[in-house]
Design a protein around this motif. Structure first.
Motif, PDB file in Angstrom:
ATOM      1  N   ILE A 356      34.746  38.965 -10.019  1.00 23.18           N
ATOM      2  CA  ILE A 356      34.074  38.716  -8.732  1.00 23.18           C
ATOM      3  C   ILE A 356      34.255  37.266  -8.318  1.00 23.18           C
ATOM      4  CG2 ILE A 356      31.857  38.693  -7.532  1.00 23.18           C
ATOM      5  CD1 ILE A 356      30.974  40.958  -9.359  1.00 23.18           C
ATOM      6  N   LEU A 357      34.100  36.318  -9.272  1.00 24.67           N
ATOM      7  CA  LEU A 357      34.242  34.908  -8.952  1.00 24.67           C
ATOM      8  C   LEU A 357      35.661  34.579  -8.510  1.00 24.67           C
ATOM      9  CD1 LEU A 357      32.163  33.323 -11.857  1.00 24.67           C
ATOM     10  CD2 LEU A 357      31.523  33.497  -9.448  1.00 24.67           C
ATOM     11  N   ILE A 358      36.632  35.122  -9.217  1.00 23.50           N
ATOM     12  CA  ILE A 358      38.026  34.873  -8.852  1.00 23.50           C
ATOM     13  C   ILE A 358      38.317  35.456  -7.475  1.00 23.50           C
ATOM     14  CG2 ILE A 358      40.424  35.423  -9.423  1.00 23.50           C
ATOM     15  CD1 ILE A 358      39.706  35.221 -12.338  1.00 23.50           C
ATOM     16  N   ASP A 359      37.827  36.651  -7.224  1.00 21.98           N
ATOM     17  CA  ASP A 359      38.062  37.290  -5.929  1.00 21.98           C
ATOM     18  C   ASP A 359      37.458  36.474  -4.794  1.00 21.98           C
ATOM     19  OD1 ASP A 359      38.885  39.721  -4.343  1.00 21.98           O
ATOM     20  OD2 ASP A 359      36.737  39.705  -3.915  1.00 21.98           O
ATOM     21  N   LEU A 360      36.225  35.982  -4.986  1.00 18.36           N
ATOM     22  CA  LEU A 360      35.580  35.186  -3.948  1.00 18.36           C
ATOM     23  C   LEU A 360      36.341  33.883  -3.700  1.00 18.36           C
ATOM     24  CD1 LEU A 360      31.814  35.653  -4.873  1.00 18.36           C
ATOM     25  CD2 LEU A 360      33.013  36.635  -2.908  1.00 18.36           C
ATOM     26  N   ALA A 361      36.766  33.237  -4.790  1.00 17.45           N
ATOM     27  CA  ALA A 361      37.496  31.983  -4.645  1.00 17.45           C
ATOM     28  C   ALA A 361      38.816  32.202  -3.922  1.00 17.45           C
ATOM     29  CB  ALA A 361      37.740  31.363  -6.014  1.00 17.45           C
ATOM     30  N   GLN A 362      39.509  33.286  -4.279  1.00 17.42           N
ATOM     31  CA  GLN A 362      40.810  33.507  -3.658  1.00 17.42           C
ATOM     32  C   GLN A 362      40.662  33.929  -2.205  1.00 17.42           C
ATOM     33  OE1 GLN A 362      43.581  35.987  -5.880  1.00 17.42           O
ATOM     34  NE2 GLN A 362      45.144  34.524  -5.251  1.00 17.42           N
ATOM     35  N   ARG A 363      39.606  34.656  -1.866  1.00 23.36           N
ATOM     36  CA  ARG A 363      39.368  34.995  -0.471  1.00 23.36           C
ATOM     37  C   ARG A 363      39.130  33.730   0.358  1.00 23.36           C
ATOM     38  NH1 ARG A 363      38.247  40.351   0.873  1.00 23.36           N
ATOM     39  NH2 ARG A 363      38.278  41.759  -0.911  1.00 23.36           N
ATOM     40  N   GLU A 364      38.366  32.810  -0.202  1.00 25.04           N
ATOM     41  CA  GLU A 364      38.139  31.541   0.499  1.00 25.04           C
ATOM     42  C   GLU A 364      39.455  30.789   0.663  1.00 25.04           C
ATOM     43  OE1 GLU A 364      35.630  27.357   0.015  1.00 25.04           O
ATOM     44  OE2 GLU A 364      35.361  28.995  -1.424  1.00 25.04           O
ATOM     45  N   THR A 365      40.288  30.802  -0.389  1.00 26.77           N
ATOM     46  CA  THR A 365      41.581  30.130  -0.327  1.00 26.77           C
ATOM     47  C   THR A 365      42.470  30.769   0.728  1.00 26.77           C
ATOM     48  OG1 THR A 365      41.450  29.530  -2.664  1.00 26.77           O
ATOM     49  CG2 THR A 365      43.627  29.515  -1.659  1.00 26.77           C
ATOM     50  N   ILE A 366      42.477  32.105   0.784  1.00 33.52           N
ATOM     51  CA  ILE A 366      43.295  32.817   1.770  1.00 33.52           C
ATOM     52  C   ILE A 366      42.843  32.474   3.184  1.00 33.52           C
ATOM     53  CG2 ILE A 366      43.780  35.114   2.710  1.00 33.52           C
ATOM     54  CD1 ILE A 366      43.891  36.121  -0.187  1.00 33.52           C
ATOM     55  N   ASN A 367      41.540  32.408   3.394  1.00 31.38           N
ATOM     56  CA  ASN A 367      41.018  32.055   4.720  1.00 31.38           C
ATOM     57  C   ASN A 367      41.420  30.637   5.113  1.00 31.38           C
ATOM     58  OD1 ASN A 367      39.803  34.567   5.005  1.00 31.38           O
ATOM     59  ND2 ASN A 367      37.848  33.878   4.162  1.00 31.38           N
ATOM     60  N   ALA A 368      41.319  29.714   4.168  1.00 32.66           N
ATOM     61  CA  ALA A 368      41.716  28.330   4.450  1.00 32.66           C
ATOM     62  C   ALA A 368      43.215  28.245   4.734  1.00 32.66           C
ATOM     63  CB  ALA A 368      41.348  27.433   3.272  1.00 32.66           C
ATOM     64  N   SER A 369      44.018  29.006   3.987  1.00 34.73           N
ATOM     65  CA  SER A 369      45.468  29.024   4.207  1.00 34.73           C
ATOM     66  C   SER A 369      45.794  29.547   5.595  1.00 34.73           C
ATOM     67  CB  SER A 369      46.151  29.887   3.142  1.00 34.73           C
ATOM     68  OG  SER A 369      45.865  29.424   1.837  1.00 34.73           O
ATOM     69  N   ALA A 370      45.135  30.644   5.977  1.00 35.00           N
ATOM     70  CA  ALA A 370      45.380  31.229   7.294  1.00 35.00           C
ATOM     71  C   ALA A 370      44.985  30.268   8.405  1.00 35.00           C
ATOM     72  CB  ALA A 370      44.621  32.544   7.429  1.00 35.00           C
ATOM     73  N   GLY A 371      43.888  29.542   8.202  1.00 37.72           N
ATOM     74  CA  GLY A 371      43.454  28.563   9.194  1.00 37.72           C
ATOM     75  C   GLY A 371      44.485  27.463   9.383  1.00 37.72           C
ATOM     76  N   PHE A 372      45.055  26.975   8.283  1.00 37.74           N
ATOM     77  CA  PHE A 372      46.075  25.933   8.400  1.00 37.74           C
ATOM     78  C   PHE A 372      47.338  26.488   9.063  1.00 37.74           C
ATOM     79  CE2 PHE A 372      49.853  23.763   6.776  1.00 37.74           C
ATOM     80  CZ  PHE A 372      49.610  22.489   7.263  1.00 37.74           C
ATOM     81  N   ALA A 373      47.714  27.728   8.734  1.00 34.94           N
ATOM     82  CA  ALA A 373      48.910  28.324   9.344  1.00 34.94           C
ATOM     83  C   ALA A 373      48.768  28.408  10.860  1.00 34.94           C
ATOM     84  CB  ALA A 373      49.168  29.701   8.746  1.00 34.94           C
ATOM     85  N   ARG A 374      47.581  28.753  11.334  1.00 31.00           N
ATOM     86  CA  ARG A 374      47.360  28.821  12.785  1.00 31.00           C
ATOM     87  C   ARG A 374      47.459  27.431  13.417  1.00 31.00           C
ATOM     88  NH1 ARG A 374      43.597  32.850  11.062  1.00 31.00           N
ATOM     89  NH2 ARG A 374      41.912  31.282  10.935  1.00 31.00           N
ATOM     90  N   LEU A 375      46.910  26.423  12.732  1.00 28.94           N
ATOM     91  CA  LEU A 375      47.031  25.053  13.231  1.00 28.94           C
ATOM     92  C   LEU A 375      48.492  24.615  13.271  1.00 28.94           C
ATOM     93  CD1 LEU A 375      44.105  23.210  11.390  1.00 28.94           C
ATOM     94  CD2 LEU A 375      44.313  23.614  13.847  1.00 28.94           C
ATOM     95  N   LEU A 376      49.238  24.952  12.241  1.00 24.50           N
ATOM     96  CA  LEU A 376      50.644  24.572  12.181  1.00 24.50           C
ATOM     97  C   LEU A 376      51.418  25.189  13.336  1.00 24.50           C
ATOM     98  CD1 LEU A 376      52.950  23.146  10.716  1.00 24.50           C
ATOM     99  CD2 LEU A 376      53.156  25.139   9.208  1.00 24.50           C
TER     100      LEU A 376
END
Length: 451
Positions: A356-376
């Motif tokens: 559960i902890l790994i899943d939550l951390a990776q979901r947060e990472t995926i969201n942050a990655s997607a946010g940067f991709a949109r900015l780029l």
């Protein structure tokens, strides 16, 4: 005329792999049995000027050749020519497969062709000082003597298995030794003899991963966020090659990565490290592993796209999809013994909540990655060609760090003439660097405001 008993040895009368056996049927040598590919025919051997068994055997041979026409004769090596960075081997008929081996001790490349007959020598040039041919137990062997360490980048069969082209390139002594240690690389023609096989096989010998890869230098103010820039491909892996300019992806990505580093450092807002600052190959896990070990705040992998059509153009950015990340997260937890993966929590002591902890951390990472991709995409659009659907998601190995926002930036299509010229120009690389720098500045400003 009485029957005549004959004692005949087992003989191979067709191509290698197809045996025609003459065997005694145990009846006092008065009759014989022919065994072919699991089928058996019984014959009585007679005397006379034109014994009947001759007609029977000739008929059987005719059936065998008709059933397996491609295996009755071996192809001959017609010519071997070295020109520039290519070795071209031509045959007078289709061959089924070939294999190359690097021999570091004698500094040679061995090319073995199955079910083939050797020809005469060949035309040497460049790093190849001599070409010789010989017969082996399985076919023909072509030996290339080298003046310097040289490896095979890729290979392709053409003309229905009648021509084999090998791309060769200079290598460092360490890379040459690693290629020799990697063993044999096999190549197959496409759809030969009705079998669906790959049109070509790219063989990339790589050095074995070490337990502790040296970390790269980090430049910039220690109090600033860290951005790790990864130049894709490198060393024996050239990546895509432009059919128009000859530009190799590994060279373009390195120059672009350096331009991005210089632009980011000039801004003074972040620290920067490059996974590679020279022409060397790094395994995918080592690339994002470097970012994790450095505790990077952002990971950007630079690539150049390629397509089968010259009309494809424009940059894209990829982030990891949630569906594709699940198995990698599980594998990561098992590999690291479920310890200290998430914010210092010892997952080995909390096995019931580790996933559960790994899943939550990776979901947060995926969201942050997607946010940067949109900015780029937003910052790049005014400065360089980009696709309408700029942000995409895929299961790419280099993006699978569970705790580092990661983006793979396809800076353009190296297969498109205009894109390739843009990527190779100083002005084009400067625009790419400006796009990334603006996106990075906004990304960290937003994260600081959120905190």
């Amino acid at each position: 005329m009485p029957n005549v008993g004959l004692t005949l040895p087992v003989k191979q009368v067709v191509a290698p792999g197809w045996l025609l056996l003459l065997a005694n049927d145990g009846q006092q040598a008065a009759s014989k049995r022919v065994v072919f590919m699991g089928f058996s025919w019984a014959f009585r051997w007679t005397g006379g000027a034109r014994p009947r068994q001759t007609r029977g055997m000739l008929s059987l041979l005719a059936v065998a050749v008709a059933m397996f026409p491609g295996s009755a004769w071996a192809a001959t090596v017609e010519s071997v020519r070295v020109a520039g960075d290519r070795i071209v081997v031509k045959f007078d008929g289709p061959v089924t497969d070939a294999a190359s081996t690097i021999v570091a001790g004698t500094r040679q490349i061995l090319l073995d062709i199955s079910n083939a007959t050797p020809g005469r020598g060949g035309v040497a040039a460049g790093p190849v000082t001599r070409v010789t041919q010989s017969r082996t137990g399985v076919g023909a062997r072509v030996v290339f003597d080298l003046s310097e360490p040289t490896v095979i980048g890729d290979a392709q069969f053409e003309r229905g298995g009648r021509e084999l082209t090998l791309q060769i390139q200079a290598a460092s002594p360490a890379t040459f030794a690693a290629a020799a240690q990697a063993g044999t690389s096999n190549y197959f023609p496409f759809n030969l003899g009705g079998l669906r096989r790959p049109k070509y096989k790219i063989s990339v010998p790589v050095p074995a991963a070490t337990k502790a890869t040296p970390l790269p230098r980090v430049d910039g103010n220690d109090r600033r966020p860290l951005v790790v820039i990864d130049a894709g491909h490198g060393g024996v892996d050239p990546g895509a090659i432009s059919p128009h300019t000859g530009l190799k992806e590994k060279d373009a990505t390195l120059k672009i990565a350096r331009a991005i580093r210089d632009e980011l450092l000039a801004s003074g807002r972040v620290r920067v490290a490059l996974t590679r600052d020279n022409d060397r190959y790094i395994l995918h896990r080592e690339r994002f592993g470097i970012a994790r070990r450095l505790k990077a705040d952002l990971f950007i992998s630079i690539h150049c796209d390629s397509a089968g059509t010259e009309t494809a153009t424009g940059a894209t950015a990829y982030t990891l999809s949630e569906v594709a990340s699940d198995k990698e997260a599980a594998r990561l937890a098992a590999r690291e013994n479920k310890a200290d993966v998430i914010s210092g929590v010892n997952l080995d002591q909390h096995a019931d909540v580790s996933s559960i902890l790994i899943d939550l951390a990776q979901r947060e990472t995926i969201n942050a990655s997607a946010g940067f991709a949109r900015l780029l995409g937003r910052e790049a659009r005014p400065l360089m060609p980009v696709k309408d659907n700029f942000h995409r998601m895929a299961s790419l190995m280099v993006l699978k760090a569970p705790d580092t926002p990661s983006v793979l930036f396809e800076t353009g299509y190296i297969s498109n003439r205009q894109d390739a010229e843009f990527l190779a120009s100083d002005g084009g690389r400067e625009r790419i660097a400006q796009s990334v720098t603006r996106a990075v500045e906004v990304h960290f400003a937003k994260r600081l405001a959120a905190r």
